[in-house]
Scaffold this motif. Structure first.
Motif, mmCIF file in Angstrom:
data_model
loop_
_atom_site.group_PDB
_atom_site.id
_atom_site.type_symbol
_atom_site.label_atom_id
_atom_site.label_comp_id
_atom_site.label_asym_id
_atom_site.label_seq_id
_atom_site.Cartn_x
_atom_site.Cartn_y
_atom_site.Cartn_z
ATOM 1 N N VAL A 146 -5.603 1.097 2.784
ATOM 2 C CA VAL A 146 -6.017 -0.286 2.974
ATOM 3 C C VAL A 146 -7.049 -0.358 4.084
ATOM 4 O O VAL A 146 -6.853 0.200 5.167
ATOM 5 C CB VAL A 146 -4.820 -1.197 3.324
ATOM 6 N N GLY A 147 -8.167 -1.024 3.808
ATOM 7 C CA GLY A 147 -9.192 -1.268 4.804
ATOM 8 C C GLY A 147 -9.402 -2.755 5.002
ATOM 9 O O GLY A 147 -9.318 -3.539 4.049
ATOM 10 N N TRP A 148 -9.658 -3.147 6.238
ATOM 11 C CA TRP A 148 -9.872 -4.559 6.573
ATOM 12 C C TRP A 148 -11.329 -4.759 6.951
ATOM 13 O O TRP A 148 -11.861 -4.038 7.801
ATOM 14 C CB TRP A 148 -8.979 -4.978 7.737
ATOM 15 N N ALA A 149 -11.965 -5.734 6.332
ATOM 16 C CA ALA A 149 -13.384 -6.017 6.610
ATOM 17 C C ALA A 149 -13.479 -7.015 7.754
ATOM 18 O O ALA A 149 -13.673 -8.214 7.546
ATOM 19 C CB ALA A 149 -14.078 -6.552 5.362
ATOM 20 N N SER A 150 -13.330 -6.514 8.970
ATOM 21 C CA SER A 150 -13.533 -7.318 10.196
ATOM 22 C C SER A 150 -12.691 -8.587 10.200
ATOM 23 O O SER A 150 -13.203 -9.689 10.375
ATOM 24 C CB SER A 150 -15.019 -7.682 10.341
ATOM 25 N N GLN A 151 -11.374 -8.444 10.007
ATOM 26 C CA GLN A 151 -10.497 -9.606 10.037
ATOM 27 C C GLN A 151 -9.754 -9.670 11.368
ATOM 28 O O GLN A 151 -9.311 -8.653 11.893
ATOM 29 C CB GLN A 151 -9.481 -9.538 8.884
ATOM 30 N N THR A 152 -9.597 -10.864 11.901
ATOM 31 C CA THR A 152 -8.862 -11.054 13.139
ATOM 32 C C THR A 152 -7.361 -10.925 12.885
ATOM 33 O O THR A 152 -6.898 -11.010 11.736
ATOM 34 C CB THR A 152 -9.167 -12.427 13.738
ATOM 35 N N GLU A 153 -6.610 -10.745 13.957
ATOM 36 C CA GLU A 153 -5.166 -10.612 13.835
ATOM 37 C C GLU A 153 -4.546 -11.894 13.287
ATOM 38 O O GLU A 153 -3.562 -11.856 12.547
ATOM 39 C CB GLU A 153 -4.568 -10.279 15.201
ATOM 40 N N GLN A 154 -5.131 -13.036 13.642
ATOM 41 C CA GLN A 154 -4.613 -14.310 13.145
ATOM 42 C C GLN A 154 -4.764 -14.414 11.637
ATOM 43 O O GLN A 154 -3.869 -14.893 10.938
ATOM 44 C CB GLN A 154 -5.342 -15.462 13.829
ATOM 45 N N VAL A 155 -5.888 -13.948 11.120
ATOM 46 C CA VAL A 155 -6.103 -13.984 9.676
ATOM 47 C C VAL A 155 -5.163 -12.999 8.979
ATOM 48 O O VAL A 155 -4.576 -13.303 7.940
ATOM 49 C CB VAL A 155 -7.573 -13.657 9.348
ATOM 50 N N ALA A 192 -11.535 -0.374 -4.839
ATOM 51 C CA ALA A 192 -12.654 0.557 -4.861
ATOM 52 C C ALA A 192 -12.093 1.966 -4.932
ATOM 53 O O ALA A 192 -10.870 2.185 -4.892
ATOM 54 C CB ALA A 192 -13.543 0.380 -3.624
ATOM 55 N N ALA A 193 -13.007 2.955 -5.039
ATOM 56 C CA ALA A 193 -12.564 4.339 -5.163
ATOM 57 C C ALA A 193 -11.787 4.801 -3.941
ATOM 58 O O ALA A 193 -10.841 5.590 -4.045
ATOM 59 C CB ALA A 193 -13.775 5.246 -5.399
ATOM 60 N N GLU A 194 -12.156 4.281 -2.764
ATOM 61 C CA GLU A 194 -11.498 4.700 -1.530
ATOM 62 C C GLU A 194 -10.211 3.931 -1.253
ATOM 63 O O GLU A 194 -9.546 4.189 -0.251
ATOM 64 C CB GLU A 194 -12.443 4.552 -0.343
ATOM 65 N N GLY A 195 -9.844 2.966 -2.080
ATOM 66 C CA GLY A 195 -8.602 2.232 -1.877
ATOM 67 C C GLY A 195 -8.795 0.740 -1.999
ATOM 68 O O GLY A 195 -9.624 0.253 -2.775
ATOM 69 N N LEU A 196 -8.029 0.005 -1.198
ATOM 70 C CA LEU A 196 -8.026 -1.457 -1.242
ATOM 71 C C LEU A 196 -8.688 -1.992 0.018
ATOM 72 O O LEU A 196 -8.347 -1.592 1.132
ATOM 73 C CB LEU A 196 -6.583 -1.956 -1.330
ATOM 74 N N THR A 197 -9.657 -2.900 -0.169
ATOM 75 C CA THR A 197 -10.344 -3.522 0.960
ATOM 76 C C THR A 197 -10.029 -5.012 0.964
ATOM 77 O O THR A 197 -10.181 -5.683 -0.055
ATOM 78 C CB THR A 197 -11.866 -3.309 0.868
ATOM 79 N N ILE A 198 -9.594 -5.520 2.125
ATOM 80 C CA ILE A 198 -9.265 -6.929 2.273
ATOM 81 C C ILE A 198 -10.450 -7.633 2.926
ATOM 82 O O ILE A 198 -10.894 -7.244 4.008
ATOM 83 C CB ILE A 198 -7.999 -7.121 3.125
ATOM 84 N N ARG A 199 -10.964 -8.675 2.279
ATOM 85 C CA ARG A 199 -12.113 -9.417 2.782
ATOM 86 C C ARG A 199 -11.768 -10.892 2.906
ATOM 87 O O ARG A 199 -10.911 -11.407 2.177
ATOM 88 C CB ARG A 199 -13.327 -9.248 1.851
ATOM 89 N N ALA A 233 0.829 -1.202 0.000
ATOM 90 C CA ALA A 233 0.000 0.000 0.000
ATOM 91 C C ALA A 233 0.863 1.252 0.000
ATOM 92 O O ALA A 233 0.533 2.253 -0.666
ATOM 93 C CB ALA A 233 -0.923 -0.003 1.214
ATOM 94 N N THR A 234 1.980 1.215 0.719
ATOM 95 C CA THR A 234 2.881 2.364 0.730
ATOM 96 C C THR A 234 3.494 2.586 -0.638
ATOM 97 O O THR A 234 3.571 3.723 -1.125
ATOM 98 C CB THR A 234 3.990 2.141 1.775
ATOM 99 N N GLU A 235 3.924 1.487 -1.267
ATOM 100 C CA GLU A 235 4.538 1.599 -2.587
ATOM 101 C C GLU A 235 3.526 2.049 -3.642
ATOM 102 O O GLU A 235 3.852 2.831 -4.541
ATOM 103 C CB GLU A 235 5.157 0.258 -2.980
ATOM 104 N N GLU A 271 -16.310 -10.184 -7.373
ATOM 105 C CA GLU A 271 -14.910 -10.576 -7.437
ATOM 106 C C GLU A 271 -14.692 -11.685 -8.462
ATOM 107 O O GLU A 271 -13.720 -11.661 -9.239
ATOM 108 C CB GLU A 271 -14.447 -11.042 -6.051
ATOM 109 N N THR A 272 -15.590 -12.663 -8.495
ATOM 110 C CA THR A 272 -15.435 -13.780 -9.428
ATOM 111 C C THR A 272 -15.629 -13.329 -10.876
ATOM 112 O O THR A 272 -14.940 -13.805 -11.784
ATOM 113 C CB THR A 272 -16.423 -14.901 -9.075
ATOM 114 N N LEU A 273 -16.554 -12.413 -11.097
ATOM 115 C CA LEU A 273 -16.711 -11.862 -12.451
ATOM 116 C C LEU A 273 -15.434 -11.152 -12.893
ATOM 117 O O LEU A 273 -15.001 -11.284 -14.047
ATOM 118 C CB LEU A 273 -17.890 -10.891 -12.485
#
Length: 812
Positions: A354-363, A395-402, A347-349, A420-422
């Motif tokens: 970057v946004g995370w969609a409710s992911q745990t630290e383990q994930v 997305a327009a606001e950046g990258l979202t990890i799901r 993301a820096t490069e 995503e599959t399309l």
């Protein structure tokens, strides 16, 4: 003064020169007295120590006693003899020691080769394989499907590897992987799982990639689609290792597998069948065969990648080469790097949020291995996230990890996965424009668009297949799906065109019976029942399979019912019921209901009641339940079983009914009340209900029932007015025709024959000759002419001829 200030240590620090020390002649006869100072006893000791000691103390003692062979010599001699005897024993003993040594070595837990399971083969078969044990033989056995023999040879090859040598350890891990693949084929998943784990933990990154590649296909066949997707991405992340060994379609196969896995996962979430028609899907293809390499080439292949990943050992490396072509500017290397660390650097490069969609630290901290040269920004994010079992959504606001495995809202989750599959399928088409599986991609995209409710987009994919891939096995299925979408859009003509094209263009297709059925249904929906009936009968007579024959029987029965041919409808409904052994099939209970209607029309009320009671055994909807009760009530009324019929109607919970259903139940009750001479009670109930009904059609039907009560009570004039008011509210159709006939008859009973004749002529001119009401109108016209003493016209009317030139008034 100078003498007083002189330092006494200055002279002490001045050492004499060598010339002063060694000046003069050297004395050869220097004695101890010249060198040391002391008394006479000291000089005697010094003189005694200077003599050469030629014998040890033992020798001196022996010389004094005169004995040269002492106890020490005896002990040394015995030791020499014992050691010599042991050496002679080992040299001349029988050749059994090597077997003992090997058996002892096989029991040592430190030898990793012995951790591999020992395949069981018949002794004779194992003995025949021993002389020809080789890597080439093992691969040949595996490719020929002799997995137990291949596993045996792989296991024997591992016995020759030396623990502690990196190259041999990598080979051992590779052999463990090959044995695991053999055990999977022989349904020994217990040992296979342990060996796959060993391969995934190998220090050779090549062995890990090969394990991911194999597990992608295995998990796909086990319908664990999200796990298969992750293994496919983990293989793609290390795909550079196989560029010179596997075929060019290796990468496209992995990408196709993960796209298809996501497609099937979405179909599961939408409760749709996951079995895809046609060919060339992942479950119908075999993984790439392992390359034929000798031992030297194999070791070099397994070592490949260690140097390439050296830069990413400590920290993940991400680089962008702006001078490279667009779409191949991004490079990355990472070895067991936490995904969250990698994505932060990326993301820096890339200058992304970057946004995370409710992911745990383990994930977030899942380790990833990357060796990706020359790809696009989105492609690099996709592969890295996929390697961690996640989705990188731009997305327009950046990258979202799901995380595709978890969700809070099912509808949003399905839409996210489908989008995503399309995107993945479009990327596959862009990367592989000439791939022979492009039709499969378009078909899958059509299915996904259907799940999103995007009917137009789905039709576009199916039409593209019909125009560009006319000879592909999936094209008939695309036309069938297109016809179904158009049927849902009530474009029955378009549906018939697609189905006609399917039948004409692909007469040998397996779908021909299903397409013919769909075409018959589409034809029936356009109101062309006779034409549809011919199609249903054709499919039924072809008897291609039980299911198509059963569906054709149901379709034919429905067409006969709509054509008002109860005798034929009865025959086909009975046949459809006989062809339905599964009582969970909802159609069988609908067939019992329609069979009951046909039997009532044939005045077979006893059998009608039996059929309608069978309909109650199924899971009927509220509408079907009400319809069944009304039909059973009618059958019982015709049998003059009025009390059971009234009790049946009374048990219907009125609060659960719609206004239309409530009015129908009331009409059935008032009909029974009129039959038992309670017309005044029926009239009271109808007037009370009419006050709360606003729908014109329902008011018109209730008014007709009020007119019937007035006729029973002898109030013909009121009945005539009621019927005239009802015809104003009713639209042309069955109820309007019944009201018109009743009005003509009531007018005739009032003696108003001229007005009755005019009404009857108007009715006949506006009614189709195929309808049963038309014949009833002719009968009424004959009666009216008889009352008017016009017997010639009456005779003609009774045979179906009348003067059609009479003026036409308001329609009925």
């Amino acid at each position: 003064m100078a003498t007083e200030n002189e330092n006494p240590f200055d002279k002490a620090s001045q050492a004499p020169a060598d010339s002063d020390l060694f000046a003069g002649d050297i004395r050869p006869d220097v004695t101890a007295r010249d060198l040391f100072s002391g008394d006479d006893n000291l000089f005697k000791v010094l003189e005694g120590s200077n003599r050469p000691r030629l014998l040890t103390q033992a020798a001196i003692t022996a010389s004094r006693t005169g004995q040269w062979f002492t106890l020490t010599h005896i002990i040394l001699t015995l030791n020499i003899l014992a050691i010599s005897g042991i050496l002679i024993y080992f040299l001349i003993r029988p050749n059994l020691a090597p077997v003992t040594i090997i058996q002892q070595a096989s029991e040592q837990p430190t030898r990793q080769a012995n951790a591999l399971p020992e395949p069981t083969l018949p002794a004779a078969e194992a003995q025949s394989l021993e002389p020809s044990i080789s890597w080439k033989l093992a691969n040949q056995l595996y490719q020929s499907g002799k997995y137990d023999r291949a596993a045996f040879v792989y296991r024997r090859l591992s016995d020759n590897l030396v623990p502690g040598i990196p190259a041999d350890e990598w080979l051992r891990d590779l052999l463990a992987l090959r044995i695991a693949e053999c055990l999977i084929q022989t349904d020994d998943s217990g040992n296979a799982g342990r060996l796959f784990t060993q391969a995934l933990q190998s220090r050779s990154i090549v062995v890990r990639a090969l394990a991911h590649y194999s597990l992608a296909f295995i998990e796909f066949r086990n319908e664990r689609y999200l796990t298969a997707r992750q293994h496919a991405y983990q293989t793609l992340a290390l795909g550079r290792l196989f560029e010179e060994v596997f075929s060019p379609k290796f990468e496209s196969d992995c990408y196709f597998l993960q796209a298809e896995a996501m497609t099937r996962e979405i179909l599961l979430l939408n409760n749709r069948p996951t079995d895809l028609p046609g060919s060339l899907w992942t479950d119908q293809i075999l993984p790439e065969e392992f390359p034929s390499l000798d031992q030297t080439q194999l070791k070099a292949f397994l070592q490949n990648g260690q140097s390439l990943l050296a830069d990413g050992i400590l920290n993940p490396q991400i680089r962008r080469h702006s001078d490279s072509p667009v779409g191949s500017q991004w490079y990355s290397e990472a070895l067991e790097a936490p995904f969250v660390e990698w994505v932060n650097r990326f993301a820096t490069e890339a200058r992304l949020n970057v946004g995370w969609a409710s992911q745990t630290e383990q994930v977030r901290s899942r380790p990833i291995c990357l060796l990706v040269p020359g790809t696009s920004e989105q492609g690099l994010a996709e592969i890295a996230a996929g390697s961690a079992g996640l989705i990188a959504e731009y997305a327009a606001e950046g990258l979202t990890i799901r995380n595709p495995s978890t969700y809070d809202n099912l509808n949003d989750h399905r839409q996210t996965l489908t989008r995503e599959t399309l995107f993945v399928w479009r990327r596959f088409l862009l990367r592989n424009p000439g791939d022979h599986r492009c039709p499969n991609a378009h078909y899958a995209m059509g299915l996904l668009q259907e799940t999103l409710g995007e009917s137009v987009a789905a039709l576009g994919e199916y039409k593209l297949m019909a125009s560009q891939y006319a000879f592909n096995p999936l094209t008939p299925y695309a036309l069938l799906n297109s016809s179904r979408i158009k049927t849902g859009l009530q474009d029955y003509t378009g549906a018939r065109n697609d189905l006609t094209e399917l039948i004409v263009q692909y007469p040998e297709c397996k779908l021909i019976d299903q397409a013919s059925l769909e075409l018959a249904h589409a034809t029936a929906r356009t109101g062309r029942y006779n034409e549809a009936l011919m199609m249903f009968r054709k499919v039924y007579n072809l008897d291609l399979n039980k299911e198509s024959r059963r569906d054709a029987a149901y379709g034919a029965a429905d067409c006969y019912e709509r054509l008002n041919q109860p005798a034929e409808a009865k025959k086909w409904f009975i046949q459809a019921i006989r062809l339905t052994p599964d009582l969970s099939d909802h159609r069988i209970y609908t067939a019992y209901l329609n069979l009951g209607k046909a039997l009532i029309a044939l005045k077979d009320y006893d059998q009608a009641a039996v059929a309608l009671r069978q309909a109650f055994q199924g899971p009927l909807t509220t509408e079907e339940f009400v319809e069944t009760v009304l039909q059973l009530t009618e059958a019982q009324t015709r049998q003059e079983r009025f009390v059971p019929a009234l009790n049946l109607l009374e048990n219907i919970p009125d609060e659960k009914l719609t206004q239309d259903q409530s009015c129908r139940v009331l009409i059935a009750r008032t009909t029974i009340l009129r039959e038992i001479d309670l017309s005044d009670t029926a009239l009271s109930l109808l007037h009370r209900k009419l006050e709360f009904v606003n729908d014109p059609q329902l008011r018109g039907r209730l008014t007709v029932e009020i007119a019937k009560c007035n006729i029973e009570l002898g109030e013909l004039a009121r009945a005539q007015k009621n019927l005239s008011d009802a015809l104003v509210s009713l639209t042309p159709g069955f109820h309007a025709r019944q009201a018109s006939l009743l009005l003509i008859d009531t007018t005739q009973q009032l003696g108003q024959y001229d007005q009755a004749k005019l009404l009857c002529l108007q009715f006949l001119n506006q009614t189709s000759g195929d309808l049963p009401e038309y014949k009833q109108g002719l009968s009424l016209l004959g009666q009216i002419y008889t009352h008017l003493k016009e017997h010639d016209k009456a005779a003609l009317a009774f045979v179906g001829v009348y003067d059609k030139s009479s003026p036409i008034g308001a329609g009925s």
